[in-house]
Design a protein around this motif. Sequence first.
Motif, PDB file in Angstrom:
ATOM      1  N   GLY A 152       0.802  -1.219   0.000  1.00 19.28           N
ATOM      2  CA  GLY A 152       0.000   0.000   0.000  1.00 19.28           C
ATOM      3  C   GLY A 152       0.835   1.270   0.000  1.00 19.28           C
ATOM      4  O   GLY A 152       0.288   2.364   0.030  1.00 19.28           O
ATOM      5  N   TRP A 153       2.161   1.128  -0.014  1.00 16.85           N
ATOM      6  CA  TRP A 153       3.044   2.293  -0.016  1.00 16.85           C
ATOM      7  C   TRP A 153       3.839   2.316  -1.322  1.00 16.85           C
ATOM      8  O   TRP A 153       4.125   1.278  -1.900  1.00 16.85           O
ATOM      9  CB  TRP A 153       4.043   2.230   1.153  1.00 16.85           C
ATOM     10  N   ALA A 154       4.211   3.517  -1.765  1.00 19.77           N
ATOM     11  CA  ALA A 154       5.154   3.654  -2.872  1.00 19.77           C
ATOM     12  C   ALA A 154       6.529   3.815  -2.238  1.00 19.77           C
ATOM     13  O   ALA A 154       6.643   4.368  -1.137  1.00 19.77           O
ATOM     14  CB  ALA A 154       4.819   4.881  -3.708  1.00 19.77           C
ATOM     15  N   GLY A 155       7.572   3.331  -2.905  1.00 24.58           N
ATOM     16  CA  GLY A 155       8.869   3.375  -2.234  1.00 24.58           C
ATOM     17  C   GLY A 155      10.038   3.615  -3.148  1.00 24.58           C
ATOM     18  O   GLY A 155       9.938   3.551  -4.379  1.00 24.58           O
ATOM     19  N   ALA A 156      11.178   3.931  -2.518  1.00 19.29           N
ATOM     20  CA  ALA A 156      12.440   4.104  -3.232  1.00 19.29           C
ATOM     21  C   ALA A 156      13.443   3.141  -2.601  1.00 19.29           C
ATOM     22  O   ALA A 156      13.429   2.938  -1.390  1.00 19.29           O
ATOM     23  CB  ALA A 156      12.932   5.540  -3.095  1.00 19.29           C
TER      24      ALA A 156
END
Lengths: 204, 251
Positions: A152-156
């Motif tokens: 549910g999160w966008a990440g790097a």
Amino acid sequence: MNDVAVIRTGTANLASVLAGLKRAKCKAVLVDEPGAVASADYVVLPGVGAFAAIMDQLNSRGLVDAIRQRVNEARPTLAICLGLQVLGSSSEESPGTEGIGVFDVRASRFGEAVRVPQLGWNLVRPAPDCRLLTGGYGYFANSYRLTEIPQGWAGAMADYGGAFVAAIERGPILACQFHPELSGKWGASLIERWLGAAREPAPC
Amino acid sequence: MLTARVIPCLDCRDGRVVKGIKFQGLRDAGCPVELSMNYERQGADELILLDVSATPEGRSHQHETVRKVREGLSIPLTCGGGVRVTDDAGLLLDAGADKVSVNTAAVVKPELIDDLALRYGSQCTVVAIDAVRQNGGGWEVVVQSGRERTGRDVIQWAKEVVARGSGEIMLTSWDRDGTRSGYELDLLSAVSEAVTVPVIASGGAANPEHLVDALKAGANAVLAASIFHDGEYTVASLKAVLQDAGVEVRP
């Protein structure tokens, strides 16, 4: 001028965070009680020290629920370094200590192939669905890290003896393993975008 | 991938940056705030501010200097010089340091390292080791700005400080410091191999090739002072040479 509440975790050195917010034209105030964390427009959760030490501080001040609630309600929050890790479930650093539990991911120590702590600038590579994070070099100072982006999160990601989570974002919630306040112009612009995104409603 | 760090070092006395060979014959090298901002603009990865004041009055200048530097600086800052007890480190951190380095006091009372690591974390605890080459081989730890020998073996001491919680070692060759003859590469390799934490090379840098050699010998970061203060090289021009030599740096 934005008012930003910086959570006093007792273990963290706050001078750099406060100076960084001041450069971003924010008025930063230190807070350590649940009402202030719940009501603030912007909250920063800094983290230096050990996982158990910071959780002890947050628990003894009754701040855990207030932080979890504002993150779940998508209210502007920036977590830094250990601040990212304590949003998860637990850490190899402090077995038996529960994190804030926003997501079910455990932090683990870097492998033995690299020097620990990781101290220095590493390339941050955001996934295409990131809105705040851009590619660039962030300053890291950590021995533990997450290796998977929570659901549910966008990440790097970044690489240090294998891929690890450099930062995650969800609406106006931004959690960075690196220190944006110590990451030069690139870090300063990220703080600006976080403040800016928090002013706009999230896209549908 | 983690990049190699280039770290200008500012030795400060009474609120001014100074430079001398082995701390003798100090001469004025500028204003710490102006130099710090300048080095950040040039691409410095971190700064080290060491207080070389001899008096308590000088120390109070240092806290004021750290505060002023911090206001404008958005890269990491390590401070040291004259840290005797844990509270000295606390004052530097409150003023705006991100890491604190200890040297003589750690040799006199090694438990200081444990205290600092416990209270502020290993990533915040830098131990500076000053080394001199011994006639029979190996290196000995010296303190008090090189004036006093300790009888301690550098490699053993490096292992001990890491076991006690130090997260980084700033390694200065006292034979090379200020001589412009290059870092002592054997020393760097030996300490890098002996410990698992990052090692900062210090003492002797005069040209870009010296920095390349130190990084290839095992250092994770290179510290230099006079080559920057004298304006011979900018951080950017040094980094360009490092990159051409195959060292990964932050652009």
